[in-house]
Design a protein around this motif. Structure first.
Motif, PDB file in Angstrom:
ATOM      1  N   GLY A  79      48.098  35.010  30.240  1.00  0.00           N
ATOM      2  CA  GLY A  79      48.938  36.209  30.265  1.00  0.00           C
ATOM      3  C   GLY A  79      49.499  36.471  31.643  1.00  0.00           C
ATOM      4  O   GLY A  79      49.212  37.501  32.257  1.00  0.00           O
ATOM      5  N   HIS A  80      50.308  35.540  32.146  1.00  0.00           N
ATOM      6  CA  HIS A  80      50.755  35.591  33.539  1.00  0.00           C
ATOM      7  C   HIS A  80      51.636  36.799  33.850  1.00  0.00           C
ATOM      8  O   HIS A  80      51.817  37.144  35.012  1.00  0.00           O
ATOM      9  CB  HIS A  80      51.523  34.303  33.874  1.00  0.00           C
ATOM     10  CG  HIS A  80      52.739  34.086  33.023  1.00  0.00           C
ATOM     11  ND1 HIS A  80      52.660  33.500  31.783  1.00  0.00           N
ATOM     12  CD2 HIS A  80      54.044  34.392  33.232  1.00  0.00           C
ATOM     13  CE1 HIS A  80      53.875  33.444  31.257  1.00  0.00           C
ATOM     14  NE2 HIS A  80      54.729  33.971  32.114  1.00  0.00           N
ATOM     15  N   ALA A  81      52.209  37.458  32.829  1.00  0.00           N
ATOM     16  CA  ALA A  81      53.065  38.616  33.073  1.00  0.00           C
ATOM     17  C   ALA A  81      52.266  39.911  33.155  1.00  0.00           C
ATOM     18  O   ALA A  81      52.819  40.971  33.432  1.00  0.00           O
ATOM     19  CB  ALA A  81      54.124  38.727  31.971  1.00  0.00           C
ATOM     20  N   SER A  82      50.957  39.839  32.939  1.00  0.00           N
ATOM     21  CA  SER A  82      50.109  41.034  32.900  1.00  0.00           C
ATOM     22  C   SER A  82      49.396  41.247  34.241  1.00  0.00           C
ATOM     23  O   SER A  82      48.785  40.320  34.779  1.00  0.00           O
ATOM     24  CB  SER A  82      49.075  40.906  31.782  1.00  0.00           C
ATOM     25  OG  SER A  82      48.082  41.899  31.882  1.00  0.00           O
ATOM     26  N   VAL A  83      49.473  42.478  34.746  1.00  0.00           N
ATOM     27  CA  VAL A  83      48.752  42.816  35.975  1.00  0.00           C
ATOM     28  C   VAL A  83      47.248  42.762  35.736  1.00  0.00           C
ATOM     29  O   VAL A  83      46.493  42.267  36.574  1.00  0.00           O
ATOM     30  CB  VAL A  83      49.166  44.210  36.485  1.00  0.00           C
ATOM     31  CG1 VAL A  83      48.355  44.589  37.721  1.00  0.00           C
ATOM     32  CG2 VAL A  83      50.652  44.249  36.800  1.00  0.00           C
ATOM     33  N   LEU A  84      46.819  43.243  34.579  1.00  0.00           N
ATOM     34  CA  LEU A  84      45.386  43.221  34.262  1.00  0.00           C
ATOM     35  C   LEU A  84      44.854  41.796  34.162  1.00  0.00           C
ATOM     36  O   LEU A  84      43.699  41.540  34.494  1.00  0.00           O
ATOM     37  CB  LEU A  84      45.121  43.965  32.944  1.00  0.00           C
ATOM     38  CG  LEU A  84      44.929  45.480  33.051  1.00  0.00           C
ATOM     39  CD1 LEU A  84      44.790  46.099  31.671  1.00  0.00           C
ATOM     40  CD2 LEU A  84      43.714  45.818  33.898  1.00  0.00           C
ATOM     41  N   PHE A  85      45.704  40.870  33.713  1.00  0.00           N
ATOM     42  CA  PHE A  85      45.292  39.464  33.654  1.00  0.00           C
ATOM     43  C   PHE A  85      44.976  38.957  35.061  1.00  0.00           C
ATOM     44  O   PHE A  85      43.965  38.286  35.286  1.00  0.00           O
ATOM     45  CB  PHE A  85      46.416  38.631  33.025  1.00  0.00           C
ATOM     46  CG  PHE A  85      46.168  37.148  33.063  1.00  0.00           C
ATOM     47  CD1 PHE A  85      45.331  36.550  32.133  1.00  0.00           C
ATOM     48  CD2 PHE A  85      46.765  36.348  34.026  1.00  0.00           C
ATOM     49  CE1 PHE A  85      45.097  35.175  32.158  1.00  0.00           C
ATOM     50  CE2 PHE A  85      46.536  34.983  34.066  1.00  0.00           C
ATOM     51  CZ  PHE A  85      45.701  34.397  33.128  1.00  0.00           C
ATOM     52  N   GLU A  86      45.845  39.293  36.016  1.00  0.00           N
ATOM     53  CA  GLU A  86      45.616  38.868  37.404  1.00  0.00           C
ATOM     54  C   GLU A  86      44.357  39.515  37.973  1.00  0.00           C
ATOM     55  O   GLU A  86      43.559  38.863  38.654  1.00  0.00           O
ATOM     56  CB  GLU A  86      46.841  39.234  38.253  1.00  0.00           C
ATOM     57  CG  GLU A  86      46.819  38.688  39.666  1.00  0.00           C
ATOM     58  CD  GLU A  86      46.115  39.611  40.646  1.00  0.00           C
ATOM     59  OE1 GLU A  86      45.699  39.134  41.714  1.00  0.00           O
ATOM     60  OE2 GLU A  86      45.982  40.812  40.339  1.00  0.00           O
ATOM     61  N   VAL A  87      44.153  40.798  37.675  1.00  0.00           N
ATOM     62  CA  VAL A  87      42.949  41.497  38.142  1.00  0.00           C
ATOM     63  C   VAL A  87      41.702  40.838  37.554  1.00  0.00           C
ATOM     64  O   VAL A  87      40.726  40.583  38.269  1.00  0.00           O
ATOM     65  CB  VAL A  87      43.001  42.989  37.756  1.00  0.00           C
ATOM     66  CG1 VAL A  87      41.661  43.673  38.043  1.00  0.00           C
ATOM     67  CG2 VAL A  87      44.124  43.709  38.509  1.00  0.00           C
ATOM     68  N   PHE A  88      41.728  40.538  36.265  1.00  0.00           N
ATOM     69  CA  PHE A  88      40.588  39.917  35.590  1.00  0.00           C
ATOM     70  C   PHE A  88      40.230  38.587  36.241  1.00  0.00           C
ATOM     71  O   PHE A  88      39.068  38.319  36.561  1.00  0.00           O
ATOM     72  CB  PHE A  88      40.920  39.720  34.102  1.00  0.00           C
ATOM     73  CG  PHE A  88      39.831  39.030  33.314  1.00  0.00           C
ATOM     74  CD1 PHE A  88      38.826  39.780  32.717  1.00  0.00           C
ATOM     75  CD2 PHE A  88      39.802  37.652  33.187  1.00  0.00           C
ATOM     76  CE1 PHE A  88      37.816  39.156  31.994  1.00  0.00           C
ATOM     77  CE2 PHE A  88      38.799  37.016  32.468  1.00  0.00           C
ATOM     78  CZ  PHE A  88      37.808  37.773  31.866  1.00  0.00           C
ATOM     79  N   TRP A  89      41.241  37.739  36.430  1.00  0.00           N
ATOM     80  CA  TRP A  89      40.986  36.430  37.014  1.00  0.00           C
ATOM     81  C   TRP A  89      40.512  36.524  38.454  1.00  0.00           C
ATOM     82  O   TRP A  89      39.575  35.841  38.867  1.00  0.00           O
ATOM     83  CB  TRP A  89      42.264  35.569  36.940  1.00  0.00           C
ATOM     84  CG  TRP A  89      42.234  34.640  35.774  1.00  0.00           C
ATOM     85  CD1 TRP A  89      42.732  34.881  34.520  1.00  0.00           C
ATOM     86  CD2 TRP A  89      41.662  33.334  35.724  1.00  0.00           C
ATOM     87  NE1 TRP A  89      42.505  33.810  33.696  1.00  0.00           N
ATOM     88  CE2 TRP A  89      41.858  32.828  34.405  1.00  0.00           C
ATOM     89  CE3 TRP A  89      41.015  32.529  36.648  1.00  0.00           C
ATOM     90  CZ2 TRP A  89      41.427  31.574  34.011  1.00  0.00           C
ATOM     91  CZ3 TRP A  89      40.590  31.267  36.254  1.00  0.00           C
ATOM     92  CH2 TRP A  89      40.787  30.799  34.957  1.00  0.00           C
ATOM     93  N   CYS A  90      41.151  37.391  39.237  1.00  0.00           N
ATOM     94  CA  CYS A  90      40.778  37.525  40.657  1.00  0.00           C
ATOM     95  C   CYS A  90      39.354  38.050  40.803  1.00  0.00           C
ATOM     96  O   CYS A  90      38.577  37.536  41.613  1.00  0.00           O
ATOM     97  CB  CYS A  90      41.752  38.466  41.372  1.00  0.00           C
ATOM     98  SG  CYS A  90      43.105  37.597  42.165  1.00  0.00           S
ATOM     99  N   VAL A  91      39.027  39.096  40.062  1.00  0.00           N
ATOM    100  CA  VAL A  91      37.690  39.680  40.149  1.00  0.00           C
ATOM    101  C   VAL A  91      36.646  38.665  39.714  1.00  0.00           C
ATOM    102  O   VAL A  91      35.590  38.516  40.351  1.00  0.00           O
ATOM    103  CB  VAL A  91      37.600  40.966  39.304  1.00  0.00           C
ATOM    104  CG1 VAL A  91      36.153  41.431  39.171  1.00  0.00           C
ATOM    105  CG2 VAL A  91      38.440  42.081  39.927  1.00  0.00           C
ATOM    106  N   SER A  92      36.921  37.932  38.626  1.00  0.00           N
ATOM    107  CA  SER A  92      35.978  36.929  38.139  1.00  0.00           C
ATOM    108  C   SER A  92      35.756  35.829  39.174  1.00  0.00           C
ATOM    109  O   SER A  92      34.617  35.458  39.479  1.00  0.00           O
ATOM    110  CB  SER A  92      36.492  36.303  36.838  1.00  0.00           C
ATOM    111  OG  SER A  92      36.655  37.277  35.835  1.00  0.00           O
ATOM    112  N   CYS A  93      36.867  35.307  39.720  1.00  0.00           N
ATOM    113  CA  CYS A  93      36.764  34.218  40.701  1.00  0.00           C
ATOM    114  C   CYS A  93      36.080  34.687  41.975  1.00  0.00           C
ATOM    115  O   CYS A  93      35.254  33.973  42.554  1.00  0.00           O
ATOM    116  CB  CYS A  93      38.154  33.661  41.013  1.00  0.00           C
ATOM    117  SG  CYS A  93      38.927  32.797  39.635  1.00  0.00           S
TER     118      CYS A  93
END
Length: 407
Positions: free
Chosen positions: A135-149
């Motif tokens: 979901g590259h267009a989603s801000v929450l997707f980026e937050v989810f991936w960043c926080v997880s990593c």
């Protein structure tokens, strides 16, 4: 009371005695009781859904868990990347004494955030989908991936500390990997800290103009940086009482100066933002949003700046007040963005929200679990006073002293 176990086969080393300890005190028993109650509520939430454990509704889908466990948790855990930047990139070696304790606090904070996200998301059993759905267009997707990593990176960074005592054969490899881990660990938080502000930037017309701004991403990023000093002061004060350890006052004063400079930039951007939007009348309207905004700015930013650049920062009392106001200001800001800032818009649709006691218990329980984990780790690993233990001599002395006490 000492709980002692002897076990573990260390990587590359023959079976060795490793002593674990955890003192039982009245306060720790309170933490345990709250944690147990929270776990029971979390199980009910997982089985019966959000409706059974929260007061959330269609008008208020984001409540205490998002504001406290996620938005606030991410901000307050931001001291880790800020300290790494200061110590390992800018090479300000005098701050090395608080590096490990700060990184540990940050790690535990992010684990609380990850647990909070799992509990808060509607269909928690689908938590794995963002890993496979792009979901590259989603801000929450980026937050989810960043926080997880970033959480994984922090765990690996802590393994470098843990392998000083257990699985010692892996220590040299983790030590070699630390420069890369630190660089990644400094970069990732700048992405998700600012992206959390981006979430509310997208809510044009829904967020009160006192908090909505094109500067929301840098506001969230800056506040996550300068709140680190406040968290370090509070954490070091509490840990000092618990473990009879005091951080040198010059170290804490240096941190407040750095934090104060970031606060000053934040304040200037706030004033520019108000001028550009033409919202000075809103600031001094003295209605509820105005009063909350002024309290947040005066007590959470302006007074801490004064303390940071005055003689008050040279006293422990002044530093403690700086820490309290710094942290309280960021706490109030995140709650204002979620509740005060969006209250009028959401209420016009007939929505009403006040946290259920179960929501409060879960939030307190997650904090209690983090506190218990912190106490256990500090008692068993070289966290607070680690400068003499790089070669293992500190741990050896500690074990000898403990053995003689046990006799």
């Amino acid at each position: 009371m000492e709980i002692v176990t002897t076990f573990v086969r260390q990587a590359g080393v023959k079976l060795t005695n490793v002593r674990w300890r955890f003192r039982i005190t009245p306060m720790r028993l309170v933490f345990m009781a709250i944690s147990a109650a929270a776990i029971a509520v979390i199980l009910v939430r997982f089985i019966l859904g959000l409706g059974a454990a929260t007061n959330l509704n269609d008008q208020w889908p984001w409540g205490l868990w998002i504001a406290f466990d996620v938005l606030l948790g991410v901000a307050l855990a931001g001291g880790g990347y800020g300290t790494c930047l200061i110590v390992y990139v800018l090479r300000r070696d005098k701050f090395y004494a608080i590096a490990r304790s700060t990184m540990l606090t940050s790690l535990l904070g992010y684990i609380v955030v990850v647990l909070g996200l799992l509990i808060e998301v509607g269909q928690w059993f689908n938590f794995w989908r963002p890993y496979v759905s792009w979901g590259h267009a989603s801000v929450l997707f980026e937050v989810f991936w960043c926080v997880s990593c970033y959480t994984v990176i922090q765990i690996l960074e802590f393994c470098e500390v843990a392998t000083e005592k257990v699985f010692k054969g892996l220590h040299k490899y983790l030590k070699k990997a630390m420069p890369v881990l630190l660089i990644i660990g400094i970069t990732l938080p700048t992405l998700h800290q600012s992206s959390l502000g981006e979430l509310f930037y997208l809510m044009v017309g829904k967020e009160n103009l006192l908090w909505w701004s094109v500067f929301l991403p840098p506001f969230f990023l800056l506040s996550s940086f300068f709140v680190g000093a406040g968290m370090i002061i509070i954490e070091s004060t509490l840990a000092g009482k618990a473990f009879d350890h005091k951080v040198d006052i010059s170290v804490l004063r240096g941190l407040t100066r750095i934090s104060g400079a970031a606060m000053l930039l934040y304040l200037i951007l706030k004033i520019v933002d108000i001028a550009v939007k033409g919202t000075f009348a809103n600031v001094f309207a003295f209605d509820l949003p105005s009063v909350m905004f002024l309290i947040e700015l005066v007590f959470g930013v302006i007074i801490p700046i004064i303390i940071a650049f005055s003689s008050l920062s040279g006293t422990r009392k002044g530093l403690i007040w700086f820490g309290i106001l710094d942290v309280a200001g960021v706490v109030l800001n995140r709650f204002d963005v979620v509740f005060t800032g969006m209250g009028k818009y959401l209420n016009q649709y007939g929505g009403h929200y006040f946290p259920a006691w179960t929501e409060i218990i879960v939030s307190l329980g997650l904090v209690s679990i983090a506190c218990l984990a912190y106490l256990f780790i500090v008692e068993n690993f070289s966290i607070i006073d680690h400068q003499g233990s790089e070669s293992g001599e500190g741990l050896m002395t500690e074990d000898i002293n403990y053995a003689s006490t046990a006799k």
